[in-house]
Design a protein around this motif. Structure first.
Motif, PDB file in Angstrom:
ATOM      1  N   SER A  88      -2.386  12.173  -9.509  1.00 37.12           N
ATOM      2  CA  SER A  88      -3.530  11.608 -10.227  1.00 37.12           C
ATOM      3  C   SER A  88      -3.898  10.212  -9.735  1.00 37.12           C
ATOM      4  O   SER A  88      -5.071   9.853  -9.671  1.00 37.12           O
ATOM      5  CB  SER A  88      -3.240  11.566 -11.730  1.00 37.12           C
ATOM      6  N   SER A  89      -2.900   9.415  -9.361  1.00 42.68           N
ATOM      7  CA  SER A  89      -3.186   8.054  -8.905  1.00 42.68           C
ATOM      8  C   SER A  89      -3.667   8.020  -7.459  1.00 42.68           C
ATOM      9  O   SER A  89      -4.457   7.160  -7.069  1.00 42.68           O
ATOM     10  CB  SER A  89      -1.953   7.161  -9.060  1.00 42.68           C
ATOM     11  N   GLY A  90      -3.208   8.962  -6.639  1.00 43.73           N
ATOM     12  CA  GLY A  90      -3.638   9.037  -5.255  1.00 43.73           C
ATOM     13  C   GLY A  90      -2.958   8.014  -4.357  1.00 43.73           C
ATOM     14  O   GLY A  90      -2.227   7.128  -4.812  1.00 43.73           O
ATOM     15  N   PHE A  91      -3.235   8.116  -3.062  1.00 39.55           N
ATOM     16  CA  PHE A  91      -2.632   7.240  -2.056  1.00 39.55           C
ATOM     17  C   PHE A  91      -3.708   6.368  -1.410  1.00 39.55           C
ATOM     18  O   PHE A  91      -4.850   6.790  -1.238  1.00 39.55           O
ATOM     19  CB  PHE A  91      -1.942   8.076  -0.975  1.00 39.55           C
ATOM     20  N   ASP A  92      -3.317   5.164  -1.048  1.00 33.81           N
ATOM     21  CA  ASP A  92      -4.240   4.299  -0.316  1.00 33.81           C
ATOM     22  C   ASP A  92      -4.630   4.929   1.021  1.00 33.81           C
ATOM     23  O   ASP A  92      -5.775   4.819   1.457  1.00 33.81           O
ATOM     24  CB  ASP A  92      -3.597   2.925  -0.073  1.00 33.81           C
ATOM     25  N   VAL A  93      -3.658   5.565   1.666  1.00 38.88           N
ATOM     26  CA  VAL A  93      -3.897   6.203   2.964  1.00 38.88           C
ATOM     27  C   VAL A  93      -3.232   7.574   2.978  1.00 38.88           C
ATOM     28  O   VAL A  93      -2.058   7.706   2.625  1.00 38.88           O
ATOM     29  CB  VAL A  93      -3.334   5.356   4.134  1.00 38.88           C
ATOM     30  N   VAL A  94      -3.965   8.588   3.390  1.00 43.16           N
ATOM     31  CA  VAL A  94      -3.403   9.914   3.663  1.00 43.16           C
ATOM     32  C   VAL A  94      -3.626  10.170   5.150  1.00 43.16           C
ATOM     33  O   VAL A  94      -4.765  10.170   5.624  1.00 43.16           O
ATOM     34  CB  VAL A  94      -4.063  11.010   2.808  1.00 43.16           C
ATOM     35  N   HIS A  95      -2.528  10.362   5.869  1.00 41.52           N
ATOM     36  CA  HIS A  95      -2.573  10.361   7.332  1.00 41.52           C
ATOM     37  C   HIS A  95      -1.965  11.646   7.900  1.00 41.52           C
ATOM     38  O   HIS A  95      -1.038  12.228   7.318  1.00 41.52           O
ATOM     39  CB  HIS A  95      -1.787   9.135   7.847  1.00 41.52           C
ATOM     40  N   GLU A  96      -2.498  12.080   9.022  1.00 41.18           N
ATOM     41  CA  GLU A  96      -1.864  13.183   9.761  1.00 41.18           C
ATOM     42  C   GLU A  96      -2.031  12.925  11.258  1.00 41.18           C
ATOM     43  O   GLU A  96      -3.009  12.315  11.702  1.00 41.18           O
ATOM     44  CB  GLU A  96      -2.456  14.543   9.371  1.00 41.18           C
ATOM     45  N   PHE A 134       0.828  -1.207   0.000  1.00 40.59           N
ATOM     46  CA  PHE A 134       0.000   0.000   0.000  1.00 40.59           C
ATOM     47  C   PHE A 134       0.866   1.262   0.000  1.00 40.59           C
ATOM     48  O   PHE A 134       2.047   1.238   0.364  1.00 40.59           O
ATOM     49  CB  PHE A 134      -0.964   0.004   1.191  1.00 40.59           C
ATOM     50  N   SER A 135       0.245   2.375  -0.393  1.00 39.05           N
ATOM     51  CA  SER A 135       0.933   3.673  -0.381  1.00 39.05           C
ATOM     52  C   SER A 135       0.330   4.555   0.700  1.00 39.05           C
ATOM     53  O   SER A 135      -0.891   4.542   0.931  1.00 39.05           O
ATOM     54  CB  SER A 135       0.809   4.360  -1.744  1.00 39.05           C
ATOM     55  N   LEU A 136       1.187   5.330   1.377  1.00 34.36           N
ATOM     56  CA  LEU A 136       0.731   6.181   2.479  1.00 34.36           C
ATOM     57  C   LEU A 136       1.462   7.509   2.442  1.00 34.36           C
ATOM     58  O   LEU A 136       2.692   7.552   2.297  1.00 34.36           O
ATOM     59  CB  LEU A 136       0.945   5.486   3.821  1.00 34.36           C
ATOM     60  N   PHE A 148       5.868  -1.996   7.915  1.00 33.73           N
ATOM     61  CA  PHE A 148       5.351  -2.313   6.584  1.00 33.73           C
ATOM     62  C   PHE A 148       6.430  -2.009   5.537  1.00 33.73           C
ATOM     63  O   PHE A 148       6.336  -1.037   4.779  1.00 33.73           O
ATOM     64  CB  PHE A 148       4.085  -1.501   6.300  1.00 33.73           C
ATOM     65  N   PRO A 149       7.489  -2.817   5.490  1.00 31.94           N
ATOM     66  CA  PRO A 149       8.656  -2.502   4.651  1.00 31.94           C
ATOM     67  C   PRO A 149       8.379  -2.495   3.153  1.00 31.94           C
ATOM     68  O   PRO A 149       9.139  -1.905   2.388  1.00 31.94           O
ATOM     69  CB  PRO A 149       9.662  -3.594   5.028  1.00 31.94           C
ATOM     70  N   GLN A 150       7.302  -3.146   2.709  1.00 29.72           N
ATOM     71  CA  GLN A 150       6.990  -3.162   1.279  1.00 29.72           C
ATOM     72  C   GLN A 150       6.129  -1.971   0.850  1.00 29.72           C
ATOM     73  O   GLN A 150       5.921  -1.747  -0.341  1.00 29.72           O
ATOM     74  CB  GLN A 150       6.269  -4.460   0.913  1.00 29.72           C
ATOM     75  N   ALA A 151       5.622  -1.229   1.806  1.00 30.12           N
ATOM     76  CA  ALA A 151       4.741  -0.108   1.493  1.00 30.12           C
ATOM     77  C   ALA A 151       5.534   1.084   0.972  1.00 30.12           C
ATOM     78  O   ALA A 151       6.706   1.278   1.315  1.00 30.12           O
ATOM     79  CB  ALA A 151       3.955   0.291   2.737  1.00 30.12           C
ATOM     80  N   LYS A 152       4.888   1.887   0.143  1.00 32.52           N
ATOM     81  CA  LYS A 152       5.456   3.162  -0.306  1.00 32.52           C
ATOM     82  C   LYS A 152       4.983   4.223   0.679  1.00 32.52           C
ATOM     83  O   LYS A 152       3.793   4.543   0.739  1.00 32.52           O
ATOM     84  CB  LYS A 152       4.997   3.513  -1.718  1.00 32.52           C
ATOM     85  N   ILE A 153       5.900   4.762   1.458  1.00 30.25           N
ATOM     86  CA  ILE A 153       5.547   5.705   2.509  1.00 30.25           C
ATOM     87  C   ILE A 153       6.309   7.003   2.288  1.00 30.25           C
ATOM     88  O   ILE A 153       7.549   7.014   2.229  1.00 30.25           O
ATOM     89  CB  ILE A 153       5.853   5.123   3.904  1.00 30.25           C
TER      90      ILE A 153
END
Length: 291
Positions: free
Chosen positions: A120-128, A49-51, A69-74
């Motif tokens: 344009s593709s967006g993120f699975d999670v946007v966090h603050e 997932f992307s965050l 989550f080492p495979q995630a794009k953060i």
């Protein structure tokens, strides 16, 4: 920790600043202490997932997410260029072999730190985490976070403090009064926490797509009190800090500043001392209904 930003063409400085003592105090924050409400949701996502972590500050939460989550794009973003450079330099030791990176930029201007494809593709999670409370007119930040989440199944997650709920023992009323005045001086809403669900509704999330919860941010142990109180003492000792500048603007005498110092010294030293702050949390899901 939060990023600062610009509103109506005026640069809003982060009122706490980025001194080392302050960064160390914020490094008490990690996934266990701050993201318990979100962790089950993240664990249920595909591992890649992307965050986007908005207002990442020293990156303690961001780094911890990357290790878990080492495979995630953060991607951690903050407007403080120095803290971002510090974070990137720490990646090889703090989160080696993970998909983490840090970028300097303004969340209200996503093109300042994201590529056109990422936007344009967006993120699975946007966090603050306690970022909105540090930004004037923060509803626009939440609205931008919603835009940057994937429009089909994306998640916007927020955890916000409410300084009116803060409890310090032994009591430090003078310190609480100055903090409130500084927030107001900077156009900040100290009741952002209690308004979090309202703000999520305002930007267009249906109520049935919002999961709300609450927890407590605390400084209880001696090391925790030393980090929090020490950061406050550092700001009080620096005549160029936003705290000292604000105190001067409000007409505080040296005797009044000394009372503030004594408050923090007593808070650190007292065996019965603690600081408690209610934090509210929301997980907002985007789907066809919640666009």
């Amino acid at each position: 920790m939060a990023s600062n930003t610009e509103t109506a063409g005026h640069k809003q400085e982060y009122h706490i600043g980025y001194k080392e003592d302050t960064l160390k105090a914020f490094e008490l924050r990690n996934v266990k202490t701050c993201l318990g409400y979100l962790l089950p949701t993240l664990e249920a996502l595909p591992p890649t997932f992307s965050l986007l972590d908005v207002g990442c500050g020293p990156g303690s939460i961001t780094f911890d997410l990357a290790r878990r989550f080492p495979q995630a794009k953060i991607i951690g973003v903050d407007i403080g260029t120095e803290v971002i450079a510090r974070n990137n330099a720490n990646i090889p030791t703090a989160a080696p072999g993970t998909g983490i990176e840090f970028r300097a930029g303004n969340i209200l201007e996503p093109e300042s730190f994201l590529s056109a494809e990422e936007i344009s593709s967006g993120f699975d999670v946007v966090h603050e985490h306690t970022t909105l409370i540090c930004i004037p007119n923060n509803i626009e930040v939440l609205r931008q976070m919603k835009r940057l989440a994937k429009q089909d199944g994306g998640i916007v997650a927020c955890r916000e403090g409410d300084t009116h709920s803060q409890v310090l023992w032994p009591p430090c009323p003078e310190s609480a009064e100055l903090q409130e005045r500084i927030y107001k001086l900077n156009g900040l809403d100290t009741q952002t926490g209690r308004k979090l669900v309202s703000k999520a509704l305002e930007v267009g999330f249906p109520r049935d797509q919002i999961t709300a919860s609450a927890s407590v941010l605390s400084n209880i142990t001696r090391p925790e009190r030393e980090l929090y109180g020490g950061s406050m003492l550092t700001m009080l000792a620096d005549e160029n800090s936003q705290y000292r500048k604000a105190a001067a603007q409000f007409g505080y005498t040296e005797e009044q500043v000394e009372v503030l110092r004594k408050n923090m010294e007593r808070f650190i030293a007292s065996d019965d001392a603690w600081r408690l702050l209610i934090c509210t949390e929301v997980i907002c899901k985007l789907d066809e209904v919640g666009r």
